[in-house]
Design a protein around this motif. Structure first.
Motif, PDB file in Angstrom:
ATOM      1  N   GLY A 175       9.492   4.174   1.795  1.00 13.21           N
ATOM      2  CA  GLY A 175       9.544   5.212   2.815  1.00 13.21           C
ATOM      3  C   GLY A 175       9.362   4.704   4.227  1.00 13.21           C
ATOM      4  N   LYS A 176       9.230   3.401   4.399  1.00 15.33           N
ATOM      5  CA  LYS A 176       9.031   2.847   5.737  1.00 15.33           C
ATOM      6  C   LYS A 176      10.370   2.705   6.461  1.00 15.33           C
ATOM      7  N   ALA A 177      10.362   3.035   7.760  1.00 13.57           N
ATOM      8  CA  ALA A 177      11.555   2.916   8.594  1.00 13.57           C
ATOM      9  C   ALA A 177      11.354   1.802   9.617  1.00 13.57           C
ATOM     10  N   GLU A 178      12.456   1.333  10.180  1.00 16.20           N
ATOM     11  CA  GLU A 178      12.361   0.308  11.222  1.00 16.20           C
ATOM     12  C   GLU A 178      11.456   0.793  12.352  1.00 16.20           C
ATOM     13  N   GLY A 179      10.635  -0.113  12.842  1.00 19.96           N
ATOM     14  CA  GLY A 179       9.682   0.227  13.888  1.00 19.96           C
ATOM     15  C   GLY A 179       8.304   0.562  13.373  1.00 19.96           C
ATOM     16  N   ALA A 180       8.166   0.711  12.056  1.00 16.78           N
ATOM     17  CA  ALA A 180       6.861   1.049  11.478  1.00 16.78           C
ATOM     18  C   ALA A 180       5.877  -0.100  11.669  1.00 16.78           C
ATOM     19  N   ALA A 181       4.622   0.246  11.910  1.00 15.47           N
ATOM     20  CA  ALA A 181       3.564  -0.750  12.021  1.00 15.47           C
ATOM     21  C   ALA A 181       3.015  -1.056  10.632  1.00 15.47           C
ATOM     22  N   LEU A 182       2.666  -2.322  10.390  1.00 14.81           N
ATOM     23  CA  LEU A 182       2.187  -2.768   9.080  1.00 14.81           C
ATOM     24  C   LEU A 182       0.915  -3.594   9.252  1.00 14.81           C
ATOM     25  N   ASN A 183      -0.010  -3.442   8.305  1.00 16.29           N
ATOM     26  CA  ASN A 183      -1.222  -4.252   8.290  1.00 16.29           C
ATOM     27  C   ASN A 183      -0.952  -5.571   7.575  1.00 16.29           C
ATOM     28  N   ILE A 184      -1.343  -6.669   8.204  1.00 14.56           N
ATOM     29  CA  ILE A 184      -1.099  -7.997   7.637  1.00 14.56           C
ATOM     30  C   ILE A 184      -2.420  -8.742   7.454  1.00 14.56           C
ATOM     31  N   GLU A 185      -2.601  -9.279   6.249  1.00 15.52           N
ATOM     32  CA  GLU A 185      -3.696 -10.217   5.995  1.00 15.52           C
ATOM     33  C   GLU A 185      -3.086 -11.527   5.544  1.00 15.52           C
ATOM     34  N   ILE A 186      -3.341 -12.586   6.282  1.00 11.43           N
ATOM     35  CA  ILE A 186      -2.776 -13.880   5.928  1.00 11.43           C
ATOM     36  C   ILE A 186      -3.573 -14.486   4.771  1.00 11.43           C
ATOM     37  N   GLU A 187      -2.971 -15.439   4.091  1.00 14.64           N
ATOM     38  CA  GLU A 187      -3.600 -16.079   2.940  1.00 14.64           C
ATOM     39  C   GLU A 187      -4.632 -17.082   3.451  1.00 14.64           C
ATOM     40  N   ARG A 188      -5.880 -16.908   3.015  1.00 16.53           N
ATOM     41  CA  ARG A 188      -6.988 -17.652   3.613  1.00 16.53           C
ATOM     42  C   ARG A 188      -6.890 -19.163   3.400  1.00 16.53           C
ATOM     43  N   GLN A 189      -6.483 -19.598   2.231  1.00 20.38           N
ATOM     44  CA  GLN A 189      -6.390 -21.046   1.995  1.00 20.38           C
ATOM     45  C   GLN A 189      -5.372 -21.682   2.935  1.00 20.38           C
ATOM     46  N   THR A 190      -4.268 -20.965   3.182  1.00 21.67           N
ATOM     47  CA  THR A 190      -3.267 -21.478   4.123  1.00 21.67           C
ATOM     48  C   THR A 190      -3.864 -21.571   5.518  1.00 21.67           C
ATOM     49  N   GLN A 191      -4.600 -20.549   5.920  1.00 23.39           N
ATOM     50  CA  GLN A 191      -5.206 -20.571   7.250  1.00 23.39           C
ATOM     51  C   GLN A 191      -6.163 -21.761   7.401  1.00 23.39           C
TER      52      GLN A 191
END
Length: 234
Positions: A175-191
């Motif tokens: 149901g998401k459309a272009e322009g929608a805001a999304l929450n991102i959590e990066i992968e900790r081991q990669t960080q």
């Protein structure tokens, strides 16, 4: 801790705003709340929230502090909004996705959608400083769902994920459309890996680091590429 495997879609039943605090009453799918207690953690679109009140078999209430509202998409929720939900993982639970903390790092924007047959491709625009942690074939959490990065363009600041029909059925992504805001959590081991490599380079090279960055840029490379973690199986 969470696994990144979305367990259901909840709806916002009511929103109550007070100075510096927002209370969300959520309606969950049947049986989701079985055994749920006050003080338990639930990932709501990837944000770890604490149960503050249980209303009935399908409704629970959560308080969201001002800082979380400023850093996540929870500030944009309205009555009727749908969100991905997952209960905290129990000891010994199968990790079907990858370990998540429920602490959102930043918000990104859904920049484009493609729909090849039986697939759904999301292109996501990312604030440039965070692209150093995003690699093709690596893990990332989007609105609480553990997904694999299919492609990433570090210079342009975007990455793509491909979603199968089951993921669309079990989450809110369809149901998401272009322009929608999304929450991102990066992968900790990669960080940790990337930051460790960058700090080591900075410590060892010191004043030479800017010259190295220029040299790498001239050849189409970057320090972030040097810090890329090894691919699985390599």
């Amino acid at each position: 801790m969470f696994t990144g495997i979305v367990q259901g879609v909840a709806q916002v039943a009511t929103i109550t705003d007070r100075p510096g605090l927002r209370s969300l009453l959520l309606r969950f799918p049947e049986r989701f709340c079985e055994g749920l207690e006050i003080g338990a953690s639930v990932a709501c679109d990837g944000v770890c929230l604490t149960v503050t009140r249980l209303h009935d078999a399908q409704h629970a209430e959560f308080d969201v502090m001002q800082q979380s509202l400023g850093l996540t998409t929870l500030a944009d929720l309205q009555v009727g909004s749908a969100i991905n939900v997952e209960r905290a993982a129990r000891d010994g639970a199968e990790i079907g996705g990858h370990p998540l903390s429920g602490h959102v790092d930043f918000m990104a924007t859904l920049a484009g959608i493609r729909r090849p047959e039986n697939n759904h491709v999301l292109r996501i625009q990312v604030p440039q400083p965070w692209m150093r942690y995003i690699f093709a074939k690596g893990y990332i959490a989007i609105n609480g769902a553990s997904l694999t990065v299919a492609e990433a363009d570090r210079k342009a600041g975007w990455f793509e994920v491909w979603l199968i029909p089951e993921t669309l059925r079990a989450t809110t992504f369809g149901g998401k459309a272009e322009g929608a805001a999304l929450n991102i959590e990066i992968e900790r081991q990669t960080q940790v890996f990337v930051d460790t490599v960058r700090e080591a380079l900075d410590e060892r090279l010191g004043p030479l680091l800017p010259a190295l960055e220029q040299l790498l840029a001239a050849s189409g490379q970057s320090l972030d590429a040097l810090a890329e973690p090894p691919k699985l199986g390599q």
